[in-house]
Design a protein around this motif. Sequence first.
Motif, short mmCIF file in Angstrom:
data_model
loop_
_atom_site.label_atom_id
_atom_site.label_comp_id
_atom_site.label_asym_id
_atom_site.label_seq_id
_atom_site.Cartn_x
_atom_site.Cartn_y
_atom_site.Cartn_z
N UNK A 48 31.97 37.94 28.02
CA UNK A 48 32.90 38.98 27.63
C UNK A 48 32.89 40.20 28.36
N UNK A 49 31.53 40.60 28.82
CA UNK A 49 31.65 41.81 29.73
C UNK A 49 32.24 41.44 31.16
N UNK A 50 32.04 40.19 31.58
CA UNK A 50 32.77 39.86 32.96
C UNK A 50 34.14 39.83 32.56
N UNK A 51 34.47 39.14 31.75
CA UNK A 51 35.92 39.56 31.53
C UNK A 51 36.61 40.94 31.17
N UNK A 52 35.87 41.71 30.59
CA UNK A 52 36.17 42.97 30.78
C UNK A 52 36.29 43.81 32.13
N UNK A 53 35.29 43.25 32.97
CA UNK A 53 35.22 44.02 34.16
C UNK A 53 36.20 43.33 35.21
N UNK A 54 37.09 42.25 34.92
CA UNK A 54 37.82 41.48 35.69
C UNK A 54 37.29 40.69 36.70
N UNK A 55 35.99 40.19 36.44
CA UNK A 55 35.12 39.14 37.15
C UNK A 55 35.60 37.74 36.95
N UNK A 56 36.04 37.40 35.60
CA UNK A 56 36.44 36.19 34.92
C UNK A 56 37.76 36.24 34.54
N UNK A 57 38.52 35.45 34.74
CA UNK A 57 39.98 35.20 34.31
C UNK A 57 40.02 34.84 32.70
N UNK A 58 40.83 35.28 31.96
CA UNK A 58 40.82 34.84 30.59
C UNK A 58 42.34 34.77 30.05
N UNK A 59 42.57 33.92 29.21
CA UNK A 59 43.87 33.64 29.02
C UNK A 59 44.59 34.32 27.47
N UNK A 60 45.54 34.89 27.78
CA UNK A 60 46.06 35.53 26.60
C UNK A 60 47.31 34.81 26.07
N UNK A 61 47.67 34.66 24.67
CA UNK A 61 48.62 33.81 24.14
C UNK A 61 50.07 34.36 24.53
N UNK A 62 50.86 33.46 24.88
CA UNK A 62 52.21 33.84 25.24
C UNK A 62 53.02 34.09 24.12
N UNK A 63 53.74 34.94 23.98
CA UNK A 63 54.47 35.49 23.01
C UNK A 63 56.09 35.37 23.59
#
Length: 227
Positions: free
Chosen positions: A157-172
Amino acid sequence: MACRKLFSQTIPKPPVHLWTALPACIVKTSSFCTAVTLQDGDASSVVEELNRYKDRPWDYLQSEEYIERYGSKPVWADYRRNHKGAIPPQKTRKTCIRGGKTCGNPCPICRDPNITIHYQNVQLLQQFISPYTGIIYDPTRTGVCMKQQKQLNQAINQAEDHGLLPFKSPHVDFSGEDYSNCHGAVRCMPPPSSMSSSEPWYNWYDTIEPDEKEVAKVKKLYKAYLK
């Protein structure tokens, strides 16, 4: 009495050996200083090997030692936990290290002291994330203990917050009605009529008379802010 004396005289006495002190030149002195220094040197070398990846744990995954041990597989690929019976437990153990002692058959992270969970150790964190769904693997699949799994979740979670890991957001998919002002809930404002500055915007505004008690309450409430 006479028989006792004869019996004591017939029994031979054991020889008495007198141990004399050896001279100082003959006494062999053994010094254990060298052995102790060797042990200290081995211990210090072991500590240095364990701490060389402490500040930069991601360097260990690029080292020859890691490639020789794991190759291109994840650290949990060849791990199998010992358990009773044919059915494995539904949860992994709480922790592998208790009271400074490591249990038998520790989890993939606890068994290798060079592996350190850190949010900048992206190559290690990616081994515990599904490349297709982006969901973190369950500890029953990787065999990681609950303590290390909690640290993994926090680091990811910390790596995603720093932009080191990609994360998928739901498409609306937003329709055009959400941004228009033509549906029933929103109406266009009527154009202002020709009026002076003293006239109200709406004609019915002058006909409303506020309750004096309510006005007195509001004035009393905001007395400190009214000028």
